[in-house]
Design a protein around this motif. Structure first.
Motif, mmCIF file in Angstrom:
data_model
loop_
_atom_site.group_PDB
_atom_site.id
_atom_site.type_symbol
_atom_site.label_atom_id
_atom_site.label_comp_id
_atom_site.label_asym_id
_atom_site.label_seq_id
_atom_site.Cartn_x
_atom_site.Cartn_y
_atom_site.Cartn_z
ATOM 1 N N LEU A 547 0.845 -1.187 0.000
ATOM 2 C CA LEU A 547 0.000 0.000 0.000
ATOM 3 C C LEU A 547 0.882 1.240 0.000
ATOM 4 O O LEU A 547 1.617 1.492 0.957
ATOM 5 C CB LEU A 547 -0.918 0.010 1.218
ATOM 6 N N GLN A 548 0.802 1.996 -1.071
ATOM 7 C CA GLN A 548 1.626 3.189 -1.215
ATOM 8 C C GLN A 548 0.820 4.427 -0.847
ATOM 9 O O GLN A 548 -0.323 4.600 -1.289
ATOM 10 C CB GLN A 548 2.149 3.307 -2.639
ATOM 11 N N GLN A 549 1.407 5.273 -0.053
ATOM 12 C CA GLN A 549 0.739 6.494 0.372
ATOM 13 C C GLN A 549 0.328 7.327 -0.842
ATOM 14 O O GLN A 549 1.096 7.513 -1.777
ATOM 15 C CB GLN A 549 1.665 7.307 1.275
ATOM 16 N N GLY A 550 -0.918 7.779 -0.812
ATOM 17 C CA GLY A 550 -1.418 8.619 -1.893
ATOM 18 C C GLY A 550 -2.080 7.877 -3.031
ATOM 19 O O GLY A 550 -2.479 8.496 -4.023
ATOM 20 N N THR A 551 -2.239 6.551 -2.917
ATOM 21 C CA THR A 551 -2.852 5.770 -4.007
ATOM 22 C C THR A 551 -4.147 5.108 -3.561
ATOM 23 O O THR A 551 -4.586 4.140 -4.166
ATOM 24 C CB THR A 551 -1.879 4.693 -4.509
ATOM 25 N N SER A 552 -4.767 5.614 -2.509
ATOM 26 C CA SER A 552 -5.968 4.996 -1.964
ATOM 27 C C SER A 552 -7.195 5.374 -2.778
ATOM 28 O O SER A 552 -7.129 6.130 -3.752
ATOM 29 C CB SER A 552 -6.173 5.437 -0.515
ATOM 30 N N HIS A 553 -8.332 4.849 -2.310
ATOM 31 C CA HIS A 553 -9.611 5.108 -2.968
ATOM 32 C C HIS A 553 -10.454 6.064 -2.137
ATOM 33 O O HIS A 553 -11.684 5.971 -2.129
ATOM 34 C CB HIS A 553 -10.362 3.799 -3.188
#
Length: 554
Positions: A547-553
């Motif tokens: 999980l990369q910061q800034g790539t969420s939904h």
């Protein structure tokens, strides 16, 4: 029967299971001894000459981390070194590369992490945010920072970075982002002000014993601020750390008052534990007594060794477990909210058969993937003649496994959990991670003056799971200090990413969540170091989720 042993038996029958009272509970957890299959030939030494220096007792921790970025967790063992008066040969620390098939290759010299000091503790963390973990070793003497070059080798960066901490008696250490500026700072616990010319010969009758925590003055700890340019500044005094000195051993940085920043918990030996509360900007005040974790429920300052943190009862709050010296119980401090903790050792049914033994390494980990945290405790004395003054324990004893019933109460399942729990040794550091990426947590233990214990998790049936590997952007690269919540059906689990924990050791940077019989994860919520939060959707379980910061939904 020894009078203390009789009281011990009577006591345990009143609070929980013991072999003295009834048949032990059964478990599906199985940990098998596989050292002979691994190719690991490390042997620990305390470097002793027979003089029984105080430093001999406190080596050593270990680290499980992926130093070469191949997706498999490697093992770094910290070792002692020859002490004055010994004729033993030189020793070294040891790095073992995980080959992915339950064999390991000795990569110590190739990687340039031999170690030149008397090793005590270790922590791994990406202090320069370049995508690979660096390695910090605490020693009796100057500490060492190995900078990862990203090609399977390290460079000794101690002098350049300024984190040697001087000629001190090192202990546990933790990397954490104390000021939420996106890079990792460093806290180093120290034990005592001791030099060899101050050695005390302590006799009980005709037998010599090692000096204890009260025989030398306690030592200040060190706090290093990361400058973001490859160097650190010692800010111990200006940030409130040197206001009190302690006999620090295990250390962990966790958000223990749930205000969005990382605090520092120091397990002290024979004096009250420290809780340095962070004001959000990297300034600290010591509040262990007010928070309820300085003493146990009887008002006793224990001989604390290791420390781990996790939500043991599923209420969303981070609890604390410390391991302690003989004639003391490990202490489970349950979080009651608002940063206040209560000694819940008895109500949690921690087995009182632990009382006679010295407890060191510790892990709050889910060994059977049933979505709650079990307890593993490494035990063993450092006094080879302890039996002459206390016949309830010995230098070599078994380690313990306590299984969580789902409500934060524990049953002692040591005797039914596989061949790995039958080993009788004098254990110290313990570390926990999935060494073969098969979805369950394995165990590595260092043993005093001997080879390690390597335990493969063979629990069946294997329940569902998900692992979370964080990659920060504005937050530090490894997501150290982030709070992760995994929602699966009606259950939500919570965990934090730590760098440094247990007894002067490091493990578990990749978070593991058992899911039980649940066949999906509804969402994963991440509160990065600071207050930035985001929610991730995942469409697969029994996988490692990056999980990369800034790539969420969001």
């Amino acid at each position: 029967m020894h009078r203390g042993a009789l009281l011990w038996v009577l006591g345990i029958c009143s609070v929980g299971w013991s072999s003295a009272c009834s048949q032990p509970p059964q478990t599906t957890i199985r940990l098998d001894d596989v050292l002979s299959e691994t190719g690991i030939d490390f042997v620990h030494t305390d470097g002793a000459s027979g003089r029984r220096y105080v430093v001999e007792a406190y080596t050593a921790g270990l680290a499980i981390f992926d130093y070469d970025g191949d997706g498999f967790q490697d093992i770094y063992f910290v070792n002692g070194a020859p002490l004055p008066g010994t004729t033993s040969a030189g020793t070294s620390n040891a790095l073992y590369k995980n080959n992915g098939d339950w064999t390991f290759s000795n990569a110590t010299r190739q990687a340039n992490v031999v170690g030149a000091g008397y090793g005590l503790g270790v922590v791994a963390g990406d202090f320069d945010n370049d995508g690979d973990p660096d390695l910090y070793v605490t020693n009796y003497g100057p500490n060492t920072l190995y900078v990862n070059n990203g090609d399977g080798t390290f460079t000794d960066g101690t002098r350049v970075t300024g984190v040697s901490a001087g000629d001190r008696f090192g202990a546990g250490a933790t990397f954490f982002d104390m000021d939420a500026d996106g890079d990792l700072d460093l806290y180093c616990a120290n034990y005592q002000k001791f030099t060899f010319d101050q050695h005390i010969v302590r006799m009980i009758g005709p037998y010599q014993f090692h000096p204890g925590p009260g025989d030398y003055p306690p030592e200040d700890d060190n706090l290093f601020l990361n400058g973001g340019d490859g160097t650190f500044t010692d800010v111990s005094q200006s940030r409130g750390i040197t206001a009190t000195a302690g006999t620090g051993m295990g250390v962990i940085a966790s958000d223990l008052d749930d205000d969005g920043d990382s605090d520092i918990l120091v397990a002290n030996d024979g004096i009250p534990n420290f809780l340095f509360l962070n004001d959000g900007t990297g300034n600290f005040r010591e509040e262990g007594v007010l928070a309820g974790i300085a003493y146990d429920r009887s008002g006793r300052a224990n001989g604390n060794m290791g420390v781990d943190c996790a939500d043991v009862d599923g209420d969303g709050l981070i609890d604390i477990l410390t391991t302690t010296y003989q004639d003391e119980m490990p202490v489970l401090y349950r979080n009651s909210g608002a940063g206040i903790y209560d000694d819940a050792t008895n109500v949690s049914r921690i087995d009182r058969s632990l009382v006679p033994h010295v407890n060191w390494g510790v892990g709050l980990i889910d060994l059977d993937n049933d979505a709650d945290r079990d307890i593993f405790i490494a035990c063993g004395h450092f006094m080879d003649n302890i039996r002459f003054i206390d016949d309830r324990t010995d230098m070599q004893v078994i380690n313990y496994l306590l299984e969580n019933d789902g409500s934060g109460r524990f049953g002692n399942v040591t005797s039914s959990a596989g061949s790995g729990l039958e080993i009788v040794d004098s254990s110290r550091g313990a570390a926990f991670d999935d060494l073969d990426n098969d979805g369950d947590i394995d165990v590595v233990v260092t043993n005093f003056n001997g080879p390690p214990t390597i335990l493969r998790n063979e629990t069946t049936p294997l329940q569902n799971w998900i692992d979370v590997h964080l990659v920060g952007r504005s937050a530090n690269r490894q997501g150290i200090g982030a709070r992760v919540s995994v929602k699966s059906g009606r259950r939500t689990q919570h965990a934090e990413v730590y760098a440094g924990r247990g007894y002067q050791s490091h493990y578990g940077t990749r978070l593991h969540f058992g899911l039980g019989s649940s066949e999906q994860v509804d969402e994963i919520r991440v509160r990065w170091s600071g207050t930035d939060e985001e929610t991730f959707r995942v469409d697969a379980i029994n996988t490692i989720q990056v999980l990369q910061q800034g790539t969420s939904h969001n």
